[in-house]
Design a protein around this motif. Structure first.
Motif: not given
Length: 319
Positions: A110-116, A128-138, A170-177
Motif C-alpha cells: 500500500e505504501a509503495a503504491l502511494r509513493s508512486v 515504479l521500477r525502483l520500488i518494484g524491485s523490492v519484495t514485500a515485506p522487504p 530493520q524496515p518498519p512494519e507499517d511504513p510511510e511512502p
C-alpha cells in the motif's frame, strides 16, 4: 443423538446438521480427520454420535486457515489427552506469525503504491521500477551482504553479528511512502556494481588482525550508543565520555596510547577517509518517522563524535 435406531447417521444428515456440504464431509473423511463408524449394506458412510462435534471442531480450525496437517495433530492430541493443548497453541501461534507477515506485506504494498501515486507524473515509471524491485515485506539480505564484504576478513562471527545488528536497519512494519522509497534506494545503493576503483573500508578501520578489528568495532558500538543519547537530547558535539570511548576504540585496536598527537592524527585520518554518507542518509529516512527529529544512526553518531573531536582539538578539519 441422531434419529436412526442404531444411533448413527448418514453423510447427508451429518452435513446438514453441521451446516457444511456433503463434499466437505467426504473430504474430511477421506483425509482421515473424520472417521466413519461403519458402512451400510449399500456401502454408504455411517457416522457416530461424536462425529457432529468433531466435524464442528474441524470446521472451526479450518476457518482459521490451519492446514489439514495441523488440524490432524490437534485432533490426535485431543483424542489422546481428552483436550486440545500444545498442538493447538503452536498452530495458533504459527498462524498469527504468518498473518503478521502477510499484513506487513500488504502495508508495504500500500505504501509503495502511494509513493508512486504521489510522485510527479513524469517520474512515476522510474519510481515504479525502483520500488518494484523490492519484495514485500522487504529483505535486508542485500544490506547484510554489503557490510560483510566491507568488514575486515576473519572477524569473529559474534563481532560481525553485533555490527550487522547496528548497521543494517530493520524496515518498519507499517511504513510511510517515504520510508518505502528510502529502502528501495538503499537496496539499489548496496546492489550496484563497484567500478573497481572506489575505496571501501576507511583506512582508520584497518586494524591489525581479526581480533583487533573486533575490539575496534565493539568499542565504536559503545561510543555510538553514548553519542546517540546526546543527539536525542539535541546536544551539540562536545568532548566527554562518548568521545573518550570513540578514541579509545581506535587506540586499543592499533595498540597505541590515547595521546593528543594520536587524536590529531586520528582526526586527520577520519576526515580524509572514504565515506558512505548516502547509506546513512537513507538509513535515517528509513528508521525515522515523518514527524519529529531524525533517529540517530551509526553514521550520524560517527559524524557527531568526529565533530566533538575537532571541537576538543580546536582544529578546522572538516567533519
Amino acid at each position: 443423538m441422531f434419529s436412526s435406531p442404531d444411533g448413527l447417521c448418514g453423510i447427508g444428515e451429518l452435513a446438514e446438521r453441521a451446516g457444511v456440504s456433503v463434499k466437505t464431509v467426504r473430504f474430511y473423511s477421506d483425509s482421515g480427520l473424520l472417521p466413519e463408524a461403519s458402512r451400510s449394506a449399500g456401502g454408504h458412510r455411517r457416522y457416530g454420535p461424536d462425529s457432529l462435534e468433531r466435524l464442528r471442531m474441524i470446521r472451526s480450525l479450518r476457518t482459521m486457515d490451519l492446514p489439514v496437517s495441523a488440524v490432524r495433530r490437534i485432533l490426535d492430541e485431543e483424542d489422546t489427552a481428552g483436550r486440545a493443548g500444545g498442538a493447538l497453541e503452536d498452530a495458533v501461534a504459527g498462524q498469527l506469525s504468518t498473518l503478521g507477515s502477510q499484513l506487513t506485506a500488504l502495508r508495504w504494498r500500500e505504501a509503495a503504491l502511494r509513493s508512486v501515486q504521489e510522485c510527479p507524473a513524469p517520474e512515476r515509471a522510474a519510481r515504479l521500477r525502483l520500488i518494484g524491485s523490492v519484495t514485500a515485506p522487504p529483505s535486508t539480505a542485500p544490506l547484510a551482504r554489503f557490510w560483510r564484504a566491507w568488514l575486515p576478513p576473519r572477524m569473529p562471527a559474534r563481532s560481525v553479528g553485533a555490527f550487522l545488528e547496528a548497521a543494517v536497519p530493520q524496515p518498519p512494519e507499517d511504513p510511510e511512502p517515504v520510508q518505502v522509497l528510502a529502502f528501495a534506494r538503499l537496496s539499489a545503493l548496496v546492489s550496484r556494481p563497484c567500478d573497481g576503483n572506489e575505496a571501501t573500508q576507511p583506512h582508520a578501520h584497518r586494524a591489525a588482525g581479526a581480533r583487533a578489528s573486533a575490539v575496534l568495532y565493539a568499542g565504536l558500538a559503545e561510543a555510538y550508543d553514548l553519542a546517540s543519547t546526546e543527539m536525542r537530547q539535541d546536544r551539540e558535539p562536545f568532548p566527554g565520555e562518548a568521545l573518550d570511548g570513540f578514541v579509545d576504540a581506535y587506540a586499543s585496536a592499533h595498540g597505541t596510547a590515547d595521546t593528543t598527537d594520536f587524536r590529531l592524527a586520528l582526526a586527520r585520518q577520519l576526515a580524509a577517509d572514504p565515506r558512505i554518507d548516502r547509506y546513512w542518509e537513507l538509513t535515517a529516512e528509513l528508521v525515522s518517522r515523518p514527524v519529529g527529529p531524525p533517529e540517530p544512526t551509526p553514521g550520524s553518531a560517527h559524524d557527531w563524535l568526529l565533530a566533538a573531536l575537532n571541537v576538543q582539538l580546536g582544529t578546522a578539519l572538516p567533519a
